[in-house]
Design an enzyme around this catalytic site. Structure first.
Site, short mmCIF file in Angstrom:
data_model
loop_
_atom_site.label_atom_id
_atom_site.label_comp_id
_atom_site.label_asym_id
_atom_site.label_seq_id
_atom_site.Cartn_x
_atom_site.Cartn_y
_atom_site.Cartn_z
CD GLU A 1 -3.28 -0.41 2.04
OE1 GLU A 1 -4.40 -0.91 1.89
OE2 GLU A 1 -3.02 0.34 3.00
CG HIS B 1 9.85 -29.48 -0.63
ND1 HIS B 1 10.59 -30.58 -0.99
CD2 HIS B 1 10.45 -28.99 0.50
CE1 HIS B 1 11.56 -30.77 -0.12
NE2 HIS B 1 11.50 -29.81 0.79
CE LYS C 1 -12.57 0.26 0.66
NZ LYS C 1 -12.20 1.21 1.73
#
Length: 435
Positions: free
Chosen positions: A286, A307, A421
């Site tokens: 951010e 792995h 949003k």
């Protein structure tokens, strides 16, 4: 104290590179401390460890004494910086199997960080069976995920205990003067703590946002703060790369970024540190990811991910560098036992501790990846404790502010977060978002 090792970088960067970046980092530090850069109204975290009042600590301890005896669970409602810092510290310190153990302190669970219906059904089913209390954390009180979670859990709490008793079990951590959660808390009479106006969410772990849940889980927040204070003294007072690991980290990151290394992988060899990486990813993602710039923060847990992702790191596209978070001393010792048959072929490890083996796996990985043309930094911490985690938190925060200013962005805003949003509100039919 924290040590930053750059021994494995010689083939990737020169002393001249480091000296030039060091001067740039020092100028960025001056910008940060003098408050002359972008986002300077969100610098309250810089002096927070020194300035946090003893009254807040006393009140937090009193709330722990009040709520812990009647709470098997403590529900932390928040998203992003409102919960990641607390979760990082708690999960670093607690047993990996704490959820299956009965302890003296409430077990902390989380809500408000997802919109999964199955998650809430499972959580409510658990809350039916357990006594619990709640911290709801939001500056505005209108962020969708925590607002939805609080409405659901508040309804459950009131149905279970009655409205008056439920109020006694809710703590609101929010804005001092305004916002929906502030107004609800005032109206209902909840215990309240303030998120300072000048501290952004991802820098808020050393405010009540993080301190209350950490204390509720049974950990020493005064040691956490002392570690942060001691690291702040180094970060603020020392202007050398040799003595200030935050300056050195910011400088090295930006050298590697300018050289085409656009991804940083934070790696640990201790699974308890997984959420330190999650908090770190938000902090740097951010803060730096804007204006078409920024290092992409990624994380891996070794040896497990060796792995799965180890192949890509070793031989994939050369676009990353690694920062290994290394723990010098474990809290426990487990030694390899004898087996006369030795069918598994590991008797050569007889008598060695798992930490010795793990440290050699770490070194072997660093050497392999360096030989595979991946620059590797190593952050060594002496142990996983409240004091050391306080140091680590402040180290990463200060380095983030310096690094963001070196990059030329505002490290303290997040305008891009609003984009999803707006689309979500329009799709859900929220008033005012039809177009």
């Amino acid at each position: 104290m924290i040590n930053l090792h750059i021994d494995y970088l010689q083939q990737f960067i020169s002393k001249t590179d480091i000296d030039k970046a060091g001067q740039k980092a020092l100028l960025a530090k001056v910008t940060l401390l003098e408050g002359t850069g972008k986002g300077n109204d969100f610098l309250g975290w810089v002096n927070l460890p020194q300035e946090l009042s003893q009254e807040i600590i006393t009140n937090i301890k009193a709330d722990v004494e009040r709520l812990a005896p009647k709470s098997q669970l403590f529900v932390v409602i928040g998203i992003g910086g409102s919960y990641l810092g607390a979760r990082a510290v708690i999960e670093a310190l607690q047993s990996e199997f704490a959820s299956m153990e009965s302890g003296r302190h409430p077990f902390v669970v989380y809500a408000g960080h997802t919109l999964s219906e199955d998650y809430y059904q499972q959580l409510l089913s658990l809350l039916d069976k357990k006594d619990y209390s709640v911290a709801v954390i939001s500056k505005s009180g209108t962020t969708t995920e925590p607002a939805v979670a609080f409405r659901i859990i508040k309804s459950h709490l009131e149905a279970k205990y009655g409205k008056a008793a439920a109020c006694e079990r809710i703590v609101a951590i929010t804005d001092a003067k305004r916002g929906a959660l502030h107004d609800i808390a005032q109206q209902e009479g909840y215990r309240m703590y303030v998120i300072p106006d000048n501290v952004g969410g991802r820098f808020s772990v050393l405010t009540p946002v993080g301190l209350l849940p950490i204390a509720m889980a049974g950990y020493d927040i005064e040691k956490l703060l002392q570690g942060a204070r001691d690291m702040r003294d180094i970060c603020v007072k020392d202007n050398t790369l040799e003595g200030n690991p935050a300056l050195l980290y910011a400088a090295i990151r930006n050298i590697l970024y300018d050289g085409g290394r656009k991804v940083e992988i934070l790696e640990n060899f201790v699974p308890n540190l997984k959420y330190i990486s999650e908090w770190w990813k938000q902090l740097y993602g951010e803060s730096e990811g804007k204006e078409g710039k920024g290092i992409l923060p990624h994380s891996l847990s070794f040896t497990t991910d060796l792995h799965s992702m180890g192949q890509y790191v070793q031989e994939g596209e050369r676009l990353m560098f690694e920062t290994v978070l290394s723990v010098a001393k474990p809290r426990h010792t487990v030694v390899i036992p004898a087996d006369e048959q030795n069918l598994d072929g590991i008797n050569y490890l007889l008598g060695k501790s798992l930490t010795e083996i793990n440290h050699n796996a770490e070194l072997g990985t660093i050497l392999a990846h360096k030989d595979g043309d991946v620059p590797v930094l190593r952050i060594e911490i002496p142990e996983v404790s409240e004091y050391v985690l306080g140091q680590l938190i402040y180290f990463f925060e200060f380095a983030c502010g310096v690094s963001g200013y070196m990059l030329g962005v505002n490290p303290f805003d997040q305008p891009g977060v609003e984009a999803y949003k707006k689309n979500m509100f329009r799709l859900l039919g929220k008033p005012g978002y039809a177009e």
